[in-house]
Design a protein around this motif. Structure first.
Motif, PDB file in Angstrom:
ATOM      1  N   SER A 238      17.896   6.821  13.810  1.00  0.00           N
ATOM      2  CA  SER A 238      17.463   7.291  15.124  1.00  0.00           C
ATOM      3  C   SER A 238      17.305   8.807  15.079  1.00  0.00           C
ATOM      4  N   GLY A 239      16.387   9.323  15.881  1.00  0.00           N
ATOM      5  CA  GLY A 239      16.099  10.752  15.896  1.00  0.00           C
ATOM      6  C   GLY A 239      14.992  11.168  14.955  1.00  0.00           C
ATOM      7  N   ALA A 240      14.547  10.266  14.058  1.00  0.00           N
ATOM      8  CA  ALA A 240      13.468  10.593  13.130  1.00  0.00           C
ATOM      9  C   ALA A 240      12.169  10.805  13.897  1.00  0.00           C
ATOM     10  N   ALA A 241      11.377  11.793  13.483  1.00  0.00           N
ATOM     11  CA  ALA A 241      10.097  12.075  14.129  1.00  0.00           C
ATOM     12  C   ALA A 241       9.124  10.921  13.899  1.00  0.00           C
ATOM     13  N   VAL A 242       8.412  10.529  14.946  1.00  0.00           N
ATOM     14  CA  VAL A 242       7.483   9.405  14.906  1.00  0.00           C
ATOM     15  C   VAL A 242       6.070   9.901  15.168  1.00  0.00           C
ATOM     16  N   SER A 243       5.122   9.423  14.360  1.00  0.00           N
ATOM     17  CA  SER A 243       3.708   9.761  14.556  1.00  0.00           C
ATOM     18  C   SER A 243       2.964   8.564  15.129  1.00  0.00           C
ATOM     19  N   LEU A 244       2.208   8.810  16.190  1.00  0.00           N
ATOM     20  CA  LEU A 244       1.339   7.789  16.782  1.00  0.00           C
ATOM     21  C   LEU A 244      -0.132   8.114  16.554  1.00  0.00           C
ATOM     22  N   VAL A 245      -0.408   9.289  16.010  1.00  0.00           N
ATOM     23  CA  VAL A 245      -1.768   9.726  15.697  1.00  0.00           C
ATOM     24  C   VAL A 245      -1.918   9.770  14.177  1.00  0.00           C
ATOM     25  N   LYS A 246      -2.838   8.981  13.666  1.00  0.00           N
ATOM     26  CA  LYS A 246      -3.039   8.855  12.222  1.00  0.00           C
ATOM     27  C   LYS A 246      -1.713   8.627  11.481  1.00  0.00           C
ATOM     28  N   PRO A 247      -0.927   7.637  11.899  1.00  0.00           N
ATOM     29  CA  PRO A 247       0.324   7.382  11.175  1.00  0.00           C
ATOM     30  C   PRO A 247       0.021   6.954   9.746  1.00  0.00           C
ATOM     31  N   VAL A 248       0.729   7.529   8.788  1.00  0.00           N
ATOM     32  CA  VAL A 248       0.395   7.328   7.384  1.00  0.00           C
ATOM     33  C   VAL A 248       1.426   6.457   6.670  1.00  0.00           C
ATOM     34  N   MET A 249       0.998   5.938   5.539  1.00  0.00           N
ATOM     35  CA  MET A 249       1.910   5.330   4.579  1.00  0.00           C
ATOM     36  C   MET A 249       1.597   5.953   3.216  1.00  0.00           C
ATOM     37  N   LYS A 250       2.517   5.792   2.308  1.00  0.00           N
ATOM     38  CA  LYS A 250       2.314   6.236   0.930  1.00  0.00           C
ATOM     39  C   LYS A 250       1.825   5.038   0.133  1.00  0.00           C
ATOM     40  N   ALA A 251       0.755   5.217  -0.620  1.00  0.00           N
ATOM     41  CA  ALA A 251       0.134   4.094  -1.317  1.00  0.00           C
ATOM     42  C   ALA A 251      -0.187   4.454  -2.755  1.00  0.00           C
ATOM     43  N   VAL A 252      -0.355   3.406  -3.544  1.00  0.00           N
ATOM     44  CA  VAL A 252      -0.854   3.557  -4.915  1.00  0.00           C
ATOM     45  C   VAL A 252      -2.144   2.758  -5.029  1.00  0.00           C
ATOM     46  N   LEU A 253      -3.027   3.226  -5.877  1.00  0.00           N
ATOM     47  CA  LEU A 253      -4.319   2.580  -6.069  1.00  0.00           C
ATOM     48  C   LEU A 253      -4.153   1.286  -6.858  1.00  0.00           C
ATOM     49  N   SER A 254      -4.839   0.228  -6.433  1.00  0.00           N
ATOM     50  CA  SER A 254      -4.877  -0.985  -7.230  1.00  0.00           C
ATOM     51  C   SER A 254      -5.735  -0.728  -8.470  1.00  0.00           C
ATOM     52  N   PRO A 255      -5.439  -1.383  -9.585  1.00  0.00           N
ATOM     53  CA  PRO A 255      -6.182  -1.114 -10.826  1.00  0.00           C
ATOM     54  C   PRO A 255      -7.683  -1.367 -10.689  1.00  0.00           C
ATOM     55  N   ASP A 256      -8.441  -0.656 -11.490  1.00  0.00           N
ATOM     56  CA  ASP A 256      -9.889  -0.861 -11.641  1.00  0.00           C
ATOM     57  C   ASP A 256     -10.684  -0.651 -10.351  1.00  0.00           C
ATOM     58  N   PRO A 257     -10.629   0.539  -9.747  1.00  0.00           N
ATOM     59  CA  PRO A 257     -11.493   0.804  -8.599  1.00  0.00           C
ATOM     60  C   PRO A 257     -12.964   0.728  -9.006  1.00  0.00           C
ATOM     61  N   ASP A 258     -13.822   0.396  -8.061  1.00  0.00           N
ATOM     62  CA  ASP A 258     -15.264   0.292  -8.319  1.00  0.00           C
ATOM     63  C   ASP A 258     -15.907   1.638  -7.994  1.00  0.00           C
ATOM     64  N   TYR A 259     -16.391   2.318  -9.020  1.00  0.00           N
ATOM     65  CA  TYR A 259     -17.005   3.634  -8.839  1.00  0.00           C
ATOM     66  C   TYR A 259     -18.444   3.529  -8.337  1.00  0.00           C
ATOM     67  N   GLY A 260     -18.976   2.338  -8.237  1.00  0.00           N
ATOM     68  CA  GLY A 260     -20.326   2.155  -7.743  1.00  0.00           C
ATOM     69  C   GLY A 260     -21.386   2.536  -8.768  1.00  0.00           C
ATOM     70  N   SER A 261     -22.611   2.632  -8.305  1.00  0.00           N
ATOM     71  CA  SER A 261     -23.732   2.969  -9.187  1.00  0.00           C
ATOM     72  C   SER A 261     -24.297   4.330  -8.806  1.00  0.00           C
ATOM     73  N   HIS A 262     -24.871   5.002  -9.790  1.00  0.00           N
ATOM     74  CA  HIS A 262     -25.404   6.347  -9.584  1.00  0.00           C
ATOM     75  C   HIS A 262     -26.865   6.373 -10.029  1.00  0.00           C
ATOM     76  N   ARG A 263     -27.765   6.567  -9.044  1.00  0.00           N
ATOM     77  CA  ARG A 263     -29.175   6.711  -9.356  1.00  0.00           C
ATOM     78  C   ARG A 263     -29.579   8.168  -9.161  1.00  0.00           C
ATOM     79  N   ALA A 264     -30.817   8.447  -9.424  1.00  0.00           N
ATOM     80  CA  ALA A 264     -31.273   9.845  -9.387  1.00  0.00           C
ATOM     81  C   ALA A 264     -31.036  10.506  -8.032  1.00  0.00           C
TER      82      ALA A 264
END
Length: 219
Positions: free
Chosen positions: A178-204
């Motif tokens: 109790s007493g911990a500061a609480v955010s209601l605007v853009k409340p965040v979590m800490k995350a890690v990326l799942s393996p193999d993100p898709d970088y998409g395609s790159h055209r001219a």
């Protein structure tokens, strides 16, 4: 200057546009059926948030290249970042957070026997929160942990700005205080990326198809 972890919103999520997002609580469990037709369910671990982002096509190659660089950094062991649900940046009854203003919202109390229940203090008088609204707070140290919770029920602050106990999901950590500061605007979590993100395609002239998934980490 080398990046520090978790990577801040300003250095990652707020640098690019998102065309589609998923944000949900994943509760790993096992369900077995008895000979009599009963369903026995058992938890297989703490519930955590999972999500994914899709990035719209862009003709700004420098922006696309910056995101590629960040994804490549996050796609390795030990990297983490802060992230929020872009579809629920504010409470439903307070779009933009103007009513909330600079209120110093804190955890008012926690139930000693029920990890689903908490109350808030420091809200504007009669402030309304709706089921589905998100809230976040941090707890612990070395490392700091980031909790993200969804309200299960509507709750309204009293004239003094405090609420009664209300239910949230997932369960609240026993390390929260109790007493911990609480955010209601853009409340965040800490995350890690799942393996193999898709970088998409790159055209001219355009880059497209970037998408990646992530999962909350509580360490």
């Amino acid at each position: 200057m080398p990046l520090s972890y978790p990577i801040s919103l300003a250095l990652f999520q707020d640098k690019f546009k998102i065309s589609m997002a998923q944000f949900y609580v994943n509760s790993p469990r096992q369900v077995d059926r008895t000979a009599g037709g009963s369903q026995n369910s058992a938890s297989l671990g703490d519930a955590v948030w999972r999500g994914s982002f899709s990035v719209p096509p862009t003709n700004q190659r420098s922006v696309s290249a910056q995101l590629d660089a960040l994804l490549s950094v996050l796609d390795r062991a030990g990297s983490s970042f802060l992230v929020y649900d872009p579809s629920k940046c504010f409470p439903a009854e307070d779009p933009g957070g103007s009513i909330l203003g600079g209120a110093n919202v804190t955890i008012g109390s926690l139930s000693g026997t029920d990890a689903r229940l908490m109350s808030l203090s420091g809200l504007p008088a009669s402030y309304q929160l709706r089921a589905g609204d998100l809230l976040g707070f941090s707890y612990g140290s070395s490392p700091t942990r980031y909790a993200l919770h969804r309200l299960v029920e509507d709750v309204q602050a009293s004239g003094a700005g405090s609420t009664s106990l209300f239910e949230v999901t997932p369960f609240i950590s026993p390390l929260a205080t109790s007493g911990a500061a609480v955010s209601l605007v853009k409340p965040v979590m800490k995350a890690v990326l799942s393996p193999d993100p898709d970088y998409g395609s790159h055209r001219a002239a355009i880059s497209s198809g970037k998408q990646f998934s992530f999962v909350q980490t509580l360490r």
